[in-house]
Design a protein around this motif. Sequence first.
Motif, PDB file in Angstrom:
ATOM      1  N   PHE A  30      27.568 -24.442  -7.751  1.00 38.22           N
ATOM      2  CA  PHE A  30      26.624 -23.542  -7.131  1.00 38.22           C
ATOM      3  C   PHE A  30      25.402 -23.372  -8.246  1.00 38.22           C
ATOM      4  N   LEU A  31      25.709 -22.950  -9.253  1.00 40.41           N
ATOM      5  CA  LEU A  31      24.275 -22.516 -10.096  1.00 40.41           C
ATOM      6  C   LEU A  31      23.669 -23.955 -10.423  1.00 40.41           C
ATOM      7  N   VAL A  32      24.339 -25.091 -10.531  1.00 41.78           N
ATOM      8  CA  VAL A  32      23.665 -26.143 -10.687  1.00 41.78           C
ATOM      9  C   VAL A  32      22.313 -26.628  -9.643  1.00 41.78           C
ATOM     10  N   PHE A  33      22.321 -26.090  -8.308  1.00 41.55           N
ATOM     11  CA  PHE A  33      21.193 -26.031  -7.575  1.00 41.55           C
ATOM     12  C   PHE A  33      20.461 -25.067  -7.828  1.00 41.55           C
ATOM     13  N   ILE A  34      20.804 -23.815  -8.429  1.00 47.33           N
ATOM     14  CA  ILE A  34      19.672 -23.046  -8.740  1.00 47.33           C
ATOM     15  C   ILE A  34      18.949 -23.478 -10.182  1.00 47.33           C
ATOM     16  N   ALA A  35      19.832 -24.085 -10.868  1.00 50.75           N
ATOM     17  CA  ALA A  35      19.101 -24.757 -12.223  1.00 50.75           C
ATOM     18  C   ALA A  35      18.165 -25.784 -11.732  1.00 50.75           C
ATOM     19  N   ILE A  36      18.431 -26.534 -10.783  1.00 49.35           N
ATOM     20  CA  ILE A  36      17.233 -27.551 -10.530  1.00 49.35           C
ATOM     21  C   ILE A  36      16.341 -26.710 -10.038  1.00 49.35           C
ATOM     22  N   ALA A  37      16.404 -25.763  -9.196  1.00 51.11           N
ATOM     23  CA  ALA A  37      15.177 -25.181  -8.679  1.00 51.11           C
ATOM     24  C   ALA A  37      14.311 -24.688  -9.864  1.00 51.11           C
ATOM     25  N   ALA A  38      15.045 -24.029 -10.658  1.00 48.86           N
ATOM     26  CA  ALA A  38      14.345 -23.242 -11.855  1.00 48.86           C
ATOM     27  C   ALA A  38      13.501 -24.714 -12.752  1.00 48.86           C
ATOM     28  N   ALA A  39      14.219 -25.649 -13.014  1.00 44.65           N
ATOM     29  CA  ALA A  39      13.741 -26.605 -13.694  1.00 44.65           C
ATOM     30  C   ALA A  39      12.322 -27.278 -12.716  1.00 44.65           C
ATOM     31  N   ILE A  40      12.626 -27.392 -11.499  1.00 50.91           N
ATOM     32  CA  ILE A  40      11.368 -27.858 -10.892  1.00 50.91           C
ATOM     33  C   ILE A  40      10.017 -26.683 -10.872  1.00 50.91           C
ATOM     34  N   THR A  41      10.444 -25.444 -10.876  1.00 48.82           N
ATOM     35  CA  THR A  41       9.551 -24.393 -11.159  1.00 48.82           C
ATOM     36  C   THR A  41       8.962 -24.618 -12.499  1.00 48.82           C
ATOM     37  N   GLY A  42       9.653 -24.730 -13.647  1.00 47.61           N
ATOM     38  CA  GLY A  42       9.204 -25.077 -14.965  1.00 47.61           C
ATOM     39  C   GLY A  42       8.327 -26.103 -15.058  1.00 47.61           C
ATOM     40  N   VAL A  43       8.562 -27.249 -14.328  1.00 48.11           N
ATOM     41  CA  VAL A  43       7.555 -28.477 -14.250  1.00 48.11           C
ATOM     42  C   VAL A  43       6.254 -28.156 -13.631  1.00 48.11           C
ATOM     43  N   VAL A  44       6.507 -27.408 -12.659  1.00 49.26           N
ATOM     44  CA  VAL A  44       5.250 -27.194 -11.711  1.00 49.26           C
ATOM     45  C   VAL A  44       4.354 -25.949 -12.597  1.00 49.26           C
ATOM     46  N   MET A  45       5.003 -25.041 -13.453  1.00 52.33           N
ATOM     47  CA  MET A  45       4.121 -24.334 -14.184  1.00 52.33           C
ATOM     48  C   MET A  45       3.459 -24.952 -15.519  1.00 52.33           C
ATOM     49  N   LEU A  46       4.427 -26.113 -15.831  1.00 53.05           N
ATOM     50  CA  LEU A  46       3.564 -26.969 -16.851  1.00 53.05           C
ATOM     51  C   LEU A  46       2.479 -27.540 -16.513  1.00 53.05           C
ATOM     52  N   ALA A  47       2.342 -27.910 -15.179  1.00 50.32           N
ATOM     53  CA  ALA A  47       1.374 -28.656 -14.566  1.00 50.32           C
ATOM     54  C   ALA A  47       0.215 -27.669 -14.299  1.00 50.32           C
ATOM     55  N   LEU A  48       0.586 -26.459 -13.619  1.00 50.99           N
ATOM     56  CA  LEU A  48      -0.290 -25.249 -13.043  1.00 50.99           C
ATOM     57  C   LEU A  48       0.056 -23.878 -13.932  1.00 50.99           C
ATOM     58  N   PRO A  49      -0.262 -24.123 -15.148  1.00 57.88           N
ATOM     59  CA  PRO A  49       0.004 -22.704 -15.981  1.00 57.88           C
ATOM     60  C   PRO A  49      -0.531 -21.520 -15.312  1.00 57.88           C
ATOM     61  N   ASP A  50      -1.431 -21.415 -14.734  1.00 61.66           N
ATOM     62  CA  ASP A  50      -2.386 -20.257 -14.342  1.00 61.66           C
ATOM     63  C   ASP A  50      -1.462 -19.666 -12.972  1.00 61.66           C
ATOM     64  N   LEU A  51      -0.577 -20.176 -12.367  1.00 53.10           N
ATOM     65  CA  LEU A  51       0.030 -19.634 -11.299  1.00 53.10           C
ATOM     66  C   LEU A  51       0.418 -18.278 -11.333  1.00 53.10           C
ATOM     67  N   PRO A  52       0.155 -17.219 -10.426  1.00 57.78           N
ATOM     68  CA  PRO A  52       0.502 -15.851 -10.813  1.00 57.78           C
ATOM     69  C   PRO A  52       2.220 -15.489 -10.395  1.00 57.78           C
ATOM     70  N   PRO A  53       2.848 -14.554 -11.029  1.00 53.64           N
ATOM     71  CA  PRO A  53       4.124 -14.648 -10.856  1.00 53.64           C
ATOM     72  C   PRO A  53       4.847 -14.687  -9.444  1.00 53.64           C
ATOM     73  N   ILE A  54       4.168 -14.079  -8.654  1.00 52.44           N
ATOM     74  CA  ILE A  54       4.451 -13.966  -7.127  1.00 52.44           C
ATOM     75  C   ILE A  54       4.537 -15.537  -6.803  1.00 52.44           C
ATOM     76  N   VAL A  55       3.839 -16.454  -6.958  1.00 47.72           N
ATOM     77  CA  VAL A  55       3.785 -17.650  -6.678  1.00 47.72           C
ATOM     78  C   VAL A  55       5.009 -18.459  -7.196  1.00 47.72           C
ATOM     79  N   GLN A  56       5.188 -18.093  -8.669  1.00 45.03           N
ATOM     80  CA  GLN A  56       6.171 -18.688  -9.395  1.00 45.03           C
ATOM     81  C   GLN A  56       7.666 -18.577  -8.931  1.00 45.03           C
ATOM     82  N   PHE A  57       7.648 -16.991  -8.405  1.00 50.49           N
ATOM     83  CA  PHE A  57       8.996 -16.692  -7.754  1.00 50.49           C
ATOM     84  C   PHE A  57       9.247 -17.423  -6.243  1.00 50.49           C
ATOM     85  N   ALA A  58       8.089 -17.362  -5.661  1.00 50.29           N
ATOM     86  CA  ALA A  58       8.191 -18.046  -4.232  1.00 50.29           C
ATOM     87  C   ALA A  58       8.579 -19.463  -4.520  1.00 50.29           C
TER      88      ALA A  58
END
Length: 152
Positions: A30-58
């Motif tokens: 189960f946690l593997v799927f949440i880890a994948i989501a966190a990794a995708i969000t991390g890659v998005v944040m590396l590409a778009l570092p100025d996104l606000p926290p609410i967008v990150q959590f969304a």
Amino acid sequence: MTIDGLSAGAFWLIAALVLGVTELILPGVFLVFIAIAAAITGVVMLALPDLPPIVQFASFAIWSGVAVVIGRRWYRDYPVTSSDPMLNDRGARLIGEIVTVEQAIVSGAGRVRQADGSWPARGPDAPAGARMRVVAIEAGVLVVEAVALPAA
């Protein structure tokens, strides 16, 4: 945006790593799927570092949902098969085994012993000490038959 000197992308990637390691320690697929989501969000944040926290959590929430849906479908379409399908079915593992009558089988009911376990049994009348073969299990009761004696 940084969190105590750590970029948001690095934070999400570390979170993915922690979730992945936790999945290895506490397996439950189960946690593997949440880890994948966190990794995708991390890659998005590396590409778009100025996104606000609410967008990150969304982003994390949306990708978590997508990963879980994909994971559930994957496990439905490609179920994990076991090399021992009766691994957790102790009763089914007894079918074909030879057991010893512990309490005489009278009027079709008694108890049998197999290894260190005692089971209720149903079958032809037999005295205590007789050997019987398990042919089925019904509602936790072993169905037994007499064992043919080998020719002398």
